[in-house]
Structures are given as structure tokens and as C-alpha cells.
Design a protein around this motif. Sequence first.
Motif, PDB file in Angstrom:
ATOM      1  N   VAL A   1      60.263  32.435  80.349  1.00  0.00           N
ATOM      2  CA  VAL A   1      59.648  32.032  81.614  1.00  0.00           C
ATOM      3  C   VAL A   1      60.267  30.724  82.097  1.00  0.00           C
ATOM      4  CG1 VAL A   1      57.522  31.257  82.720  1.00  0.00           C
ATOM      5  CG2 VAL A   1      57.480  33.222  81.175  1.00  0.00           C
ATOM      6  N   VAL A   2      60.770  30.754  83.317  1.00  0.00           N
ATOM      7  CA  VAL A   2      61.335  29.570  83.956  1.00  0.00           C
ATOM      8  C   VAL A   2      60.489  29.246  85.184  1.00  0.00           C
ATOM      9  CG1 VAL A   2      63.375  28.508  84.993  1.00  0.00           C
ATOM     10  CG2 VAL A   2      63.644  30.294  83.242  1.00  0.00           C
ATOM     11  N   VAL A   3      59.979  28.029  85.255  1.00  0.00           N
ATOM     12  CA  VAL A   3      59.218  27.589  86.431  1.00  0.00           C
ATOM     13  C   VAL A   3      60.139  26.756  87.303  1.00  0.00           C
ATOM     14  CG1 VAL A   3      57.251  26.239  87.249  1.00  0.00           C
ATOM     15  CG2 VAL A   3      57.040  27.630  85.174  1.00  0.00           C
ATOM     16  N   THR A   4      60.177  27.063  88.601  1.00  0.00           N
ATOM     17  CA  THR A   4      61.105  26.371  89.487  1.00  0.00           C
ATOM     18  C   THR A   4      60.440  25.909  90.769  1.00  0.00           C
ATOM     19  OG1 THR A   4      63.308  26.520  90.507  1.00  0.00           O
ATOM     20  CG2 THR A   4      61.900  28.472  90.687  1.00  0.00           C
ATOM     21  N   PHE A   5      60.959  24.793  91.275  1.00  0.00           N
ATOM     22  CA  PHE A   5      60.515  24.274  92.577  1.00  0.00           C
ATOM     23  C   PHE A   5      61.646  23.460  93.191  1.00  0.00           C
ATOM     24  CE2 PHE A   5      58.561  20.783  95.110  1.00  0.00           C
ATOM     25  CZ  PHE A   5      58.058  21.562  96.150  1.00  0.00           C
TER      26      PHE A   5
ATOM     27  N   PHE B   1      53.512  27.681  84.590  1.00  0.00           N
ATOM     28  CA  PHE B   1      53.539  28.169  83.213  1.00  0.00           C
ATOM     29  C   PHE B   1      52.317  29.034  82.901  1.00  0.00           C
ATOM     30  CE2 PHE B   1      56.550  24.562  82.328  1.00  0.00           C
ATOM     31  CZ  PHE B   1      57.625  25.380  82.013  1.00  0.00           C
ATOM     32  N   TYR B   2      51.184  28.717  83.513  1.00  0.00           N
ATOM     33  CA  TYR B   2      50.012  29.576  83.351  1.00  0.00           C
ATOM     34  C   TYR B   2      50.316  30.984  83.867  1.00  0.00           C
ATOM     35  CZ  TYR B   2      45.502  31.750  84.255  1.00  0.00           C
ATOM     36  OH  TYR B   2      44.453  32.634  84.305  1.00  0.00           O
ATOM     37  N   THR B   3      50.928  31.071  85.047  1.00  0.00           N
ATOM     38  CA  THR B   3      51.273  32.368  85.622  1.00  0.00           C
ATOM     39  C   THR B   3      52.215  33.130  84.704  1.00  0.00           C
ATOM     40  OG1 THR B   3      50.966  31.598  87.898  1.00  0.00           O
ATOM     41  CG2 THR B   3      52.397  33.503  87.588  1.00  0.00           C
ATOM     42  N   GLY B   4      53.208  32.439  84.168  1.00  0.00           N
ATOM     43  CA  GLY B   4      54.148  33.077  83.263  1.00  0.00           C
ATOM     44  C   GLY B   4      53.502  33.534  81.977  1.00  0.00           C
ATOM     45  N   MET B   5      52.636  32.703  81.411  1.00  0.00           N
ATOM     46  CA  MET B   5      51.952  33.071  80.171  1.00  0.00           C
ATOM     47  C   MET B   5      51.015  34.253  80.392  1.00  0.00           C
ATOM     48  SD  MET B   5      49.670  30.645  77.618  1.00  0.00           S
ATOM     49  CE  MET B   5      51.090  29.803  76.889  1.00  0.00           C
TER      50      MET B   5
ATOM     51  N   MET C   1      44.967  30.237  77.285  1.00  0.00           N
ATOM     52  CA  MET C   1      46.059  29.990  78.222  1.00  0.00           C
ATOM     53  C   MET C   1      46.203  28.495  78.535  1.00  0.00           C
ATOM     54  SD  MET C   1      47.276  33.030  79.283  1.00  0.00           S
ATOM     55  CE  MET C   1      46.763  34.758  79.069  1.00  0.00           C
ATOM     56  N   ILE C   2      47.306  28.153  79.164  1.00  0.00           N
ATOM     57  CA  ILE C   2      47.553  26.800  79.652  1.00  0.00           C
ATOM     58  C   ILE C   2      46.499  26.429  80.688  1.00  0.00           C
ATOM     59  CG2 ILE C   2      49.183  25.453  81.066  1.00  0.00           C
ATOM     60  CD1 ILE C   2      51.400  27.148  79.621  1.00  0.00           C
TER      61      ILE C   2
ATOM     62  N   ASP D   1      49.950  19.109  81.119  1.00  0.00           N
ATOM     63  CA  ASP D   1      49.630  20.465  80.662  1.00  0.00           C
ATOM     64  C   ASP D   1      50.234  20.754  79.300  1.00  0.00           C
ATOM     65  OD1 ASP D   1      51.937  20.225  82.494  1.00  0.00           O
ATOM     66  OD2 ASP D   1      52.311  22.314  81.992  1.00  0.00           O
ATOM     67  N   GLU D   2      51.460  20.286  79.070  1.00  0.00           N
ATOM     68  CA  GLU D   2      52.091  20.539  77.772  1.00  0.00           C
ATOM     69  C   GLU D   2      51.420  19.717  76.678  1.00  0.00           C
ATOM     70  OE1 GLU D   2      54.915  17.569  79.785  1.00  0.00           O
ATOM     71  OE2 GLU D   2      53.018  18.549  80.161  1.00  0.00           O
ATOM     72  N   LYS D   3      51.048  18.468  76.992  1.00  0.00           N
ATOM     73  CA  LYS D   3      50.363  17.621  76.019  1.00  0.00           C
ATOM     74  C   LYS D   3      49.015  18.217  75.650  1.00  0.00           C
ATOM     75  CE  LYS D   3      48.794  12.836  75.328  1.00  0.00           C
ATOM     76  NZ  LYS D   3      48.800  11.458  75.897  1.00  0.00           N
ATOM     77  N   GLU D   4      48.288  18.708  76.642  1.00  0.00           N
ATOM     78  CA  GLU D   4      46.979  19.306  76.381  1.00  0.00           C
ATOM     79  C   GLU D   4      47.108  20.557  75.528  1.00  0.00           C
ATOM     80  OE1 GLU D   4      43.625  21.799  76.476  1.00  0.00           O
ATOM     81  OE2 GLU D   4      45.462  22.352  77.555  1.00  0.00           O
TER      82      GLU D   4
END
Length: 309
Positions: free
Chosen positions: A23-27, A85-89, A191-192, A201-204
Motif C-alpha cells: 500500500v502506497v499513500v500519495t498526495f 493507510f486506514y483505507t489501504g489496511m 485498524m489504524i 498514526d504510526e506512533k499510535e
Amino acid sequence: TVCCKRFNIVSCNMKNSNVVLAVVVTFNRLDELKVCVAALKSQSYESLNILVVNNGSTDGTKEWLTQQSNVIVINQENLGGAGGFYTGMKYMYDNGYEWLVMMDDDGIPDKNEIKNLIQSYDKVVSAVGKEVILNALVADKDDKDYTAFLWARGSRRTTKITELQKEQFFNDIHPFNGTLVKRSVIEKIGMIKKEMFIWGDEKEYMARAIHNGIGLYTVPAAIHYHPKEKGRKGNIIPFISKYQILVKPEKMSHYYYRNEGFVYNTYPEKKKHMIVFCTAQIVYNITHFRFVELAKFIKYFREGMHNKY
């Protein structure tokens, strides 16, 4: 909307499949995304599908993605890294994949990254006696001899790649940059937290993993290239550089404060460090005459503590 380009995408309808979803998140980073996707398409691990979550980019990313073969695309409004990342997961879980690898659009996976992560998983689990989340070793893509990020304060771990590669694995990671998560871990911890948007989000998710007995380990044989750590460091006391904090841009700093409040108040493993974090923020803002920012910190940190998103 979801655009599924099937072509040669590996079918994954069975829960026990060995197919990995990357999963790649892009903006709005089309040039970097092109390099990342090309690197994923060149992976030596063959049972791999690629999903790009496009967070409402306006730089031609959506149009470019429509032309890509062997790529699953989800276009959505900008929900930040957390929402992406939530969407990807969720897509990974709902479609029966066993494995998920997460990365930002400006990361570049080495051609053997995913293969080395997958091949290391059972070995690490056997050695440590518990479920784990694995991470690639994140190298500075402009200076490949060193890591892109520093390790936690007090770890005394080197940033030199050749020294780190003397170990098969070690207990520390830099998520979400080449981060391997197994389905069973998601079933255990969920989930995230998508509401976090950015910066936390990654730390949590890692704090949640530790709290639930999941180990976090880096596999140095798996390399993920990424730009050097960004963010301005500020001296807590002016002209004394020994004690510093990470200073976020004021325009978006409320996300950081709120997310830190949630993490520090939710997990006992983090709560013991809350006083030190808060004291550093308060002293920094007072000594730098940032009283508006201090009020913002107090407001949003408290909101995070009470899970007000």
C-alpha cells in the motif's frame, strides 16, 4: 472510488494466501510516486499486488494512475497519511490478504525488500516467541550509508547501515516505511486510527501493538530508501542545544498535539513519559514567547487525552 485494474494482479480470495498487498499513500508527489511504483513492480517477490491510495491529489496523479497496469487504485478525499493507510489496511483485510506492506510515496523499496521481510517473519517469531510487526531498515536515499531517521533517544544505536546489518534483526523500527503487518496482528489490535490525519498514526499503532504483546523489529537485510528526517528542532532553552524538541509548522501543529495527547494518555508504556513531554513543550513555548501556540498545545493535547476527534 475504487478502480481495480486486474490484468495480471494475483487473485487473493483465500485467507491463507501468501499474496502481499503493498500500500502506497500519495498526495501531490507524482514524480516520487512514479519511482516508488516502478520499484514495487521490480520486486523479486512475485506474489505481490500494489494498491495506491490517492488522497485527492491535484498534480496529475489521478490521471497517471488510470494509465498504470497491475495497480489497484483508490481515489479519495485528502484524509492524511492516517486516513490513507486506514483505507489501504481495510482493503487488504476485506479482500483476504495475509500480508500488508505500507510505505509513503517518497519511499523506494530495494528490489529484495519484500522478499527479505517475508522470509524473515517466521524466523523472528520463532526467535522472540511472539507475533511481530517487521520493518525494513530505512536508509537515507541521498546518503545510503546512513539511516534516514534517528533512533529513539537513549537507544545508543548507530545510524551507520553497515554496522546495523551485522544483526539479523533488532528491536526497533521506523514505521510506516516498508512496514510488514500480518493479518493475524490486525485481527488482534484492529485498524489504524484514521482520525489522526497526520503526525502520530504510526506512533499510535506501534504503541497499541506493544501494549498487546506484539514485537517491533527491523530486518536489516530489507532496505527501504527514504528522504532524510524532516522537521525543525528547537532548543527548549534559547542558545542551549543540549535539550531540543521537534517543532511542527504552526498551521498544522494541532494534529501533532492532539495525537500525542491520545498516545500518552492511552498506553501505560507511554504515560510515564507524559510529564517530560508536556514540560518540554510548555517551557519551549514560554521561553520563545509563543503564547498563542502554548494555548493551542494545551487545548489540543487535552482533546487528544479525552479522544475528542
